[in-house]
Design an enzyme around this catalytic site. Structure first.
Site, PDB file in Angstrom:
ATOM      1  N   ASP B  10      -4.398  -0.160  -4.146  1.00 34.38           N
ATOM      2  CA  ASP B  10      -3.636   0.210  -5.088  1.00 34.38           C
ATOM      3  C   ASP B  10      -3.792   1.826  -5.585  1.00 34.38           C
ATOM      4  OD1 ASP B  10      -2.586  -1.182  -8.075  1.00 34.38           O
ATOM      5  OD2 ASP B  10      -2.746   0.792  -7.994  1.00 34.38           O
ATOM      6  N   GLU B 106       1.107  -0.356  -4.278  1.00 36.65           N
ATOM      7  CA  GLU B 106       0.158  -1.557  -3.943  1.00 36.65           C
ATOM      8  C   GLU B 106       0.626  -2.160  -2.862  1.00 36.65           C
ATOM      9  OE1 GLU B 106      -0.766  -4.605  -6.695  1.00 36.65           O
ATOM     10  OE2 GLU B 106       1.199  -4.192  -7.874  1.00 36.65           O
TER      11      GLU B 106
END
Lengths: 366, 407
Positions: B10, B106
């Site tokens: 992420d 992400e």
């Protein structure tokens, strides 16, 4: 109004009318049927303003009169009664109808007959009589390709009557079904062309007899079988020039057993995507290889042996569109005529039959 | 079953991080992306420095300004973020074909099948993390676990900039002391209910039986029972066809001028068709959305018989839908959006329009020109009407207001 009749003598009529009346709740009166009793006959009418049905039958009429009642309720009531019983319909005060049979009693709220929309009066002057079973077979062959969408003129099939033939054509813009049949010579002053609503065709499929009477005026078509008359508003608009899209000399051809190709298409389509139903044909010498893939499931392959000697060709189809044709063709063997990956394909029975049947299918880009 | 190795990666404070790259003077300062303080809308990202003041994604800009008056507020540019995102995924996909793009910033990687390639999963994860950081110039956090939920929870503990691995047997210890709010299935409402039951940590949840959770939260309760124990058998969604693609924008000020509204719509359609072409998709449904000055939102959709990809044709449909909406209102608009859904890669050809490759080829040609000279190098006259409203850059086109994290 008061009349009595056996369940079996009215139930079929009520069932047909139940199919005709409006099911959406747009105008309450359109969900009703108009019941009129006079002399020794009862007449029932139903309409959704596009398609109407008129039917009559003898009954024991004690009081004349007419009223409108929910087509669905009256059908459900009569259907629920024991077979063989007499059913009595009696108009009572305050716009209600009493339906009684044996120990069962129903009081149904009605609407006044004055509010019922005018159903056009059918006329049969041209003396056109068509063979019903043939006509129904033809309807089966074009019915599936009729769409329900914005292009109003495609929401029905084009009926063409000539002195010695009747034709039906339907298309949804991606495929076209054409069927034609010779009929006993008639004397028409001119060729008749009209777009017949899908619902009308669906109702015509339910009729039973040897022949059907037909006529039309400027805005309506009339079909009559025995005591039943179907009145169908003609769909306005210009039907596409179908003849121009029927390919005339596609060079790459083969014939194949209907059963084998149907089974293979059905198997391979298990893996086509829900939305597009796309499958691929790879045509090679003496065989078709079928293929489909779905990113979420996997791949499927199959092969059918054929008599193909044309050029190698890769072409995609909507598998459902193929199956629609294959399910309605009666021949054992069908003939495919192709040009290339992006051009329309012609499919028809290998041997010409009593009812001519031609299917034109556009490929799919996969 | 063999233990899987799932990595969740992420990007830290994605939009803010990109803005810092573009303008290094923002570095180390509280930065809020989403709009200027007096503008309407919400913050879409806050830098870690701004988060110290309580600013986080989703809060209204005015509120953010109250909390952090000395913060730097920028509007952001979704086109740049998308470009970054694309590069991010391209880098990750070099390590495994089993990748799920969870959102713009992400991704999940399933390394299980790549076991023969990598001697150590921890080492390769660290290498991936460092590679991304070096190539993109922004920091990322990574979590490793035997499934998606654990990998994601590990990442949340690794933020910012760290790497956390949940090894075999370590699951219980890891989960025990995490707050219940970290589980994705627990929203604000569920939190209230659980806290009333004196349940604050995931470990506390273990005391509740499966039927109890089901009676409290229905089917979500079942999910929660498994999640709280770190059980998650969901596979990665790799070759997914998106359900829909949409582009929308809130205006800087409400607009009433029909021609300007249509110019926005045209520009959004243009933006919308780019990913359609990239993924070779065609849309069966076009939907137009309008939000009026009184915040009432309306949408109108059209189901197409032949799916579309071409910008001109999609705009035509969108325009008609928009005018149906607009002509029934006397209010000015604050937002307009267009959405393409029911996306397919296969499309039936039409019987009555001869097939031509030209419109499709034109689309790809336009893309090539734009690839080389920038998105703004080729625009329709209608789109250029936006000149009066937005700053224009040859490279990126118009800088509209709203940026969004959704794919």
């Amino acid at each position: 109004m008061k009349f009595s009749i056996k369940k079996k003598d009215i139930i079929d009529e009520l069932q047909l009318l139940h199919g005709i009346v409006e099911k959406r709740n747009t105008m309450p009166i359109l969900a009703n049927i108009l019941v009129s009793a006079s002399g020794s006959e009862v007449e029932l009418k139903g309409t959704d303003l596009e398609v109407g049905l008129k039917t009559y039958f003898p009954a024991k009429v004690e009081e004349e009169g007419s009223i409108t009642i929910s087509g669905r309720k009256v059908f459900e009531i009569v259907k629920s009664l024991p077979d063989g019983e007499m059913v009595t319909f009696k108009e009572s005060k305050d716009l209600t109808m009493e339906i009684t049979s044996g120990a069962s009693e129903f009081k149904v709220l009605c609407l006044p007959k004055e509010d019922y929309p005018q159903v056009p009066e059918p006329k049969f002057e041209k003396n056109i009589v068509l063979p019903l079973d043939k006509f129904q077979d033809m309807i089966d062959r074009v019915y599936y390709a009729i769409t329900q969408e914005q292009r109003y003129y495609l929401s029905g099939a084009l009926l063409i009557l000539k002195d010695n033939s009747m034709e039906l054509v339907s298309t949804d813009g991606h495929r076209l079904a054409y069927t034609s049949s010779a009929i006993e010579k008639m004397k028409l002053s001119s060729e008749i062309r009209a777009i017949v609503a899908k619902k009308t065709l669906s109702e015509l499929r339910k009729f039973e007899d040897d022949s059907i009477e037909f006529d039309l005026d400027e805005s309506n078509l009339f079909f009559k079988v025995k005591n039943r008359t179907l009145i169908s508003r003609i769909i306005e608009g210009k039907f596409p020039n179908y003849d121009a899209v029927i390919p005339k000399d596609n060079p790459n051809t083969f014939t194949v057993s209907k059963e084998e190709i149907t089974d293979a298409v059905r198997r391979v389509s298990l893996f086509s995507t829900e939305r597009s139903k796309g499958i691929k044909f790879y045509l090679e010498k003496n065989k078709i290889k079928l293929f489909s893939s779905n990113p979420e499931i996997g791949e499927a392959r199959d092969k059918v042996d054929i008599d193909y000697t044309g050029e190698d060709l890769e072409i995609g189809f909507n598998s459902q569109y193929l199956l629609d044709f294959l399910a309605t063709v009666s021949a054992e063997t069908v003939r495919f005529e192709l040009k290339d990956t992006n051009s329309s394909v012609l499919i028809k029975p290998e041997v010409e039959e009593d009812i001519e049947y031609v299917y034109v299918l556009m490929p799919m880009k996969l | 079953m063999r233990r899987r190795c799932i990595v969740h990666i992420d990007i830290d404070a994605f939009f803010a991080a990109v803005e810092v790259l573009l303008n290094p003077s923002f570095k180390g300062k509280p930065l809020i992306v989403g709009g200027l303080p007096h503008e309407r809308g919400v913050a879409s990202t806050a830098s870690y420095e701004a988060r110290k003041y309580g600013v986080h994604a989703g809060i209204p800009l005015r509120k953010a300004y109250q909390l952090c008056p000395h913060g730097i507020f920028v509007r952001g540019n979704s086109q740049i973020y998308r470009a970054f995102s694309k590069k991010f995924f391209r880098l990750l996909s070099q390590y495994t074909p089993d990748m799920e793009e969870a959102s713009l910033d992400e991704a999940y990687l399933d390394l299980t099948r790549c076991r023969p390639l990598y001697s150590s999963f921890s080492r390769i994860t660290l290498e991936i993390k460092q590679k991304v950081e070096k190539e993109l110039g922004i920091t990322v956090s990574a979590g490793m676990g035997p499934n998606k939920i654990l990998a994601k929870l590990a990442t949340s503990q690794a933020k910012p900039g760290g790497l956390v691995e949940i090894g075999p047997g370590g699951e219980e210890e890891f989960l025990k002391n995490l707050g219940i709010e970290s589980l994705p299935g627990i929203g604000p409402k569920a939190q209230v209910i659980l806290r009333m039951l004196n349940i604050h940590k995931i470990g506390d949840l273990w005391g509740l039986s499966r039927p109890t959770l089901r009676s409290l939260f229905g089917l979500n309760g079942e999910e929660l029972y498994l999640q709280s124990r770190g059980v998650d058998t969901r596979p990665l969604v790799t070759a997914s066809v998106p359900k829909s693609i949409s582009r929308e924008t809130t205006f800087l000020e409400d607009i009433w001028d029909r021609r300007l509204l249509l110019a926005h719509l045209a520009y959004l359609c243009d933006r919308l068709t780019l990913p359609l072409r990239e993924q070779r998709l065609f849309a069966h449904i076009i939907e137009v959305k309008a939000r009026y000055s009184d915040f009432k939102t309306e949408a109108r959709r059209c189901l197409l018989l032949s799916p579309l990809q071409e910008m001109g044709k999609i705009y035509k449909v969108a325009q008609e839908l928009f005018l149906q909406l607009f002509s029934s209102s006397r209010l000015s608009l604050r937002l307009v959006g267009v959405k393409a859904s029911d996306l397919v890669s296969a499309r039936p050809l039409s019987l009555f329009e001869p097939y031509s490759e030209r419109p499709e080829k034109l689309g790809y040609a336009v893309d090539q020109v734009r690839e080389k000279y920038g998105f703004g190098s080729l625009l329709t006259v209608r789109e250029r009407m936006l000149d009066s409203l937005y700053s224009f850059e040859r490279k990126r086109g118009f800088v509209l207001k709203t940026a969004s994290l959704t794919k």
